[in-house]
Scaffold this motif. Structure first.
Motif, PDB file in Angstrom:
ATOM      1  N   SER A   1     -42.837 -34.151 -21.388  1.00 34.03           N
ATOM      2  CA  SER A   1     -41.699 -34.891 -20.829  1.00 34.03           C
ATOM      3  C   SER A   1     -41.973 -35.345 -19.396  1.00 34.03           C
ATOM      4  O   SER A   1     -41.139 -36.025 -18.798  1.00 34.03           O
ATOM      5  CB  SER A   1     -40.438 -34.028 -20.856  1.00 34.03           C
ATOM      6  OG  SER A   1     -40.568 -32.918 -19.991  1.00 34.03           O
ATOM      7  N   GLY A   2     -43.117 -34.963 -18.866  1.00 36.54           N
ATOM      8  CA  GLY A   2     -43.469 -35.369 -17.499  1.00 36.54           C
ATOM      9  C   GLY A   2     -42.571 -34.745 -16.447  1.00 36.54           C
ATOM     10  O   GLY A   2     -42.145 -35.420 -15.505  1.00 36.54           O
ATOM     11  N   ARG A   3     -42.284 -33.464 -16.616  1.00 37.28           N
ATOM     12  CA  ARG A   3     -41.368 -32.807 -15.693  1.00 37.28           C
ATOM     13  C   ARG A   3     -41.872 -31.436 -15.261  1.00 37.28           C
ATOM     14  O   ARG A   3     -42.527 -30.721 -16.018  1.00 37.28           O
ATOM     15  CB  ARG A   3     -40.003 -32.602 -16.336  1.00 37.28           C
ATOM     16  CG  ARG A   3     -39.232 -33.868 -16.605  1.00 37.28           C
ATOM     17  CD  ARG A   3     -37.921 -33.538 -17.322  1.00 37.28           C
ATOM     18  NE  ARG A   3     -37.191 -34.744 -17.669  1.00 37.28           N
ATOM     19  CZ  ARG A   3     -36.317 -35.342 -16.867  1.00 37.28           C
ATOM     20  NH1 ARG A   3     -36.063 -34.826 -15.682  1.00 37.28           N
ATOM     21  NH2 ARG A   3     -35.698 -36.434 -17.243  1.00 37.28           N
ATOM     22  N   SER A   4     -41.524 -31.101 -14.027  1.00 38.10           N
ATOM     23  CA  SER A   4     -41.728 -29.757 -13.517  1.00 38.10           C
ATOM     24  C   SER A   4     -40.490 -29.368 -12.718  1.00 38.10           C
ATOM     25  O   SER A   4     -39.844 -30.222 -12.098  1.00 38.10           O
ATOM     26  CB  SER A   4     -42.963 -29.674 -12.624  1.00 38.10           C
ATOM     27  OG  SER A   4     -43.098 -28.387 -12.058  1.00 38.10           O
ATOM     28  N   THR A   5     -40.147 -28.092 -12.769  1.00 39.62           N
ATOM     29  CA  THR A   5     -39.033 -27.600 -11.969  1.00 39.62           C
ATOM     30  C   THR A   5     -39.500 -26.420 -11.137  1.00 39.62           C
ATOM     31  O   THR A   5     -40.369 -25.643 -11.553  1.00 39.62           O
ATOM     32  CB  THR A   5     -37.851 -27.161 -12.840  1.00 39.62           C
ATOM     33  OG1 THR A   5     -38.262 -26.091 -13.688  1.00 39.62           O
ATOM     34  CG2 THR A   5     -37.319 -28.309 -13.668  1.00 39.62           C
ATOM     35  N   LEU A   6     -38.917 -26.311  -9.962  1.00 36.38           N
ATOM     36  CA  LEU A   6     -39.135 -25.149  -9.098  1.00 36.38           C
ATOM     37  C   LEU A   6     -37.797 -24.445  -8.962  1.00 36.38           C
ATOM     38  O   LEU A   6     -36.827 -25.014  -8.456  1.00 36.38           O
ATOM     39  CB  LEU A   6     -39.657 -25.561  -7.722  1.00 36.38           C
ATOM     40  CG  LEU A   6     -39.882 -24.405  -6.736  1.00 36.38           C
ATOM     41  CD1 LEU A   6     -41.019 -23.498  -7.221  1.00 36.38           C
ATOM     42  CD2 LEU A   6     -40.190 -24.928  -5.336  1.00 36.38           C
ATOM     43  N   TYR A   7     -37.761 -23.226  -9.439  1.00 27.89           N
ATOM     44  CA  TYR A   7     -36.545 -22.414  -9.411  1.00 27.89           C
ATOM     45  C   TYR A   7     -36.680 -21.415  -8.268  1.00 27.89           C
ATOM     46  O   TYR A   7     -37.682 -20.701  -8.184  1.00 27.89           O
ATOM     47  CB  TYR A   7     -36.381 -21.702 -10.757  1.00 27.89           C
ATOM     48  CG  TYR A   7     -35.243 -20.726 -10.839  1.00 27.89           C
ATOM     49  CD1 TYR A   7     -35.457 -19.369 -10.667  1.00 27.89           C
ATOM     50  CD2 TYR A   7     -33.951 -21.167 -11.112  1.00 27.89           C
ATOM     51  CE1 TYR A   7     -34.422 -18.462 -10.760  1.00 27.89           C
ATOM     52  CE2 TYR A   7     -32.898 -20.266 -11.206  1.00 27.89           C
ATOM     53  CZ  TYR A   7     -33.141 -18.913 -11.033  1.00 27.89           C
ATOM     54  OH  TYR A   7     -32.102 -18.021 -11.125  1.00 27.89           O
ATOM     55  N   ILE A   8     -35.669 -21.392  -7.410  1.00 25.25           N
ATOM     56  CA  ILE A   8     -35.641 -20.429  -6.310  1.00 25.25           C
ATOM     57  C   ILE A   8     -34.434 -19.518  -6.533  1.00 25.25           C
ATOM     58  O   ILE A   8     -33.279 -19.986  -6.573  1.00 25.25           O
ATOM     59  CB  ILE A   8     -35.534 -21.125  -4.934  1.00 25.25           C
ATOM     60  CG1 ILE A   8     -36.701 -22.095  -4.736  1.00 25.25           C
ATOM     61  CG2 ILE A   8     -35.503 -20.088  -3.811  1.00 25.25           C
ATOM     62  CD1 ILE A   8     -36.645 -22.883  -3.424  1.00 25.25           C
ATOM     63  N   ALA A   9     -34.701 -18.253  -6.667  1.00 23.71           N
ATOM     64  CA  ALA A   9     -33.632 -17.288  -6.906  1.00 23.71           C
ATOM     65  C   ALA A   9     -33.150 -16.702  -5.586  1.00 23.71           C
ATOM     66  O   ALA A   9     -33.924 -16.515  -4.644  1.00 23.71           O
ATOM     67  CB  ALA A   9     -34.136 -16.168  -7.810  1.00 23.71           C
TER      68      ALA A   9
END
Lengths: 112, 108
Positions: free
Chosen positions: B70-78
């Motif tokens: 899907s051409g996506r990346s996410t950065l999750y910050i908790a």
């Protein structure tokens, strides 16, 4: 290791002057990258080297820009003659193949 | 030519919130994707590197995912903290194309 070292940290020069930026990569890193960062264009890759050989210089904006890597521990980015629109922060980074890039602190260039 | 887009451009959250930063890219034939942090007037610090064969990487309160199809990346910050305030950039490693970044502010 001290990390990627860049000099000078700040440079103010007048239009038409030659500017030379210097970079010492992390020892053992095969790749060296030169970037330019401006508010308008963000972070742009100018050129990168592998084992001291330029691989891709398609990001170099004009013939006024040139980069060399005479040995594994030193690279220069030269602008001649400099113009006000060259004002930016220039970063050098180094890495091992397909690994994390480590950035230097940057050289802040102002061309008056 | 690879295009990298980051949304949102800026984000302000209260301390303690979990948040997600997004990065999208147009050419899925990538080697890897990196997330960086940049503090004002400073260079970039690498946070996470995801190889093209991986789906995610974790470091402390940070988790980065990659979906090449899907051409996506996410950065999750908790559990965000004021010290997380910075600009976060993603870069696609084929030719090191950077997104414009997301400027994050975490308010005490």
């Amino acid at each position: 290791d001290a990390g990627v070292i860049q000099s000078p940290r700040h440079e103010v020069t007048e239009m038409g002057q030659e500017v030379t930026l210097r970079c010492k990569p992390i020892s053992g890193h095969d790749y060296l990258f030169w970037y330019r960062q401006t508010m308008m264009r963000g972070l742009e890759l100018l050129i990168y080297f592998n084992n001291n050989v330029p691989i891709d210089d398609s990001g170099m904006p004009e013939d006024r820009f040139s980069a060399k890597m005479p040995n594994a521990s030193f690279s220069t980015l030269k602008i001649q003659p400099s113009e006000p629109r060259d004002s930016a922060v220039y970063f050098c980074a180094s890495s091992e193949p397909q690994e994390t890039q480590y950035f230097g602190p940057g050289t802040r260039l102002l061309v008056l | 030519k690879q295009e990298v887009t980051q949304i949102p451009a800026a984000l302000s959250v209260p301390e303690g919130e979990n948040l997600v930063l997004n990065c999208s890219f147009t050419d899925s034939a990538i080697y890897n994707l990196q997330w960086f942090r940049q503090d004002p007037g400073k260079g970039l610090t690498s946070l996470l590197l995801i190889q093209s064969s991986q789906r995610e990487q974790t470091s402390g309160r940070l988790n980065a995912s990659l979906d090449k199809s899907s051409g996506r990346s996410t950065l999750y910050i908790a559990a965000s903290q004021p010290g997380d305030s910075a600009t976060y950039l993603c870069a696609v490693d084929n030719d090191m194309r950077f997104g414009a970044g997301t400027r994050l502010t975490v308010k005490p």
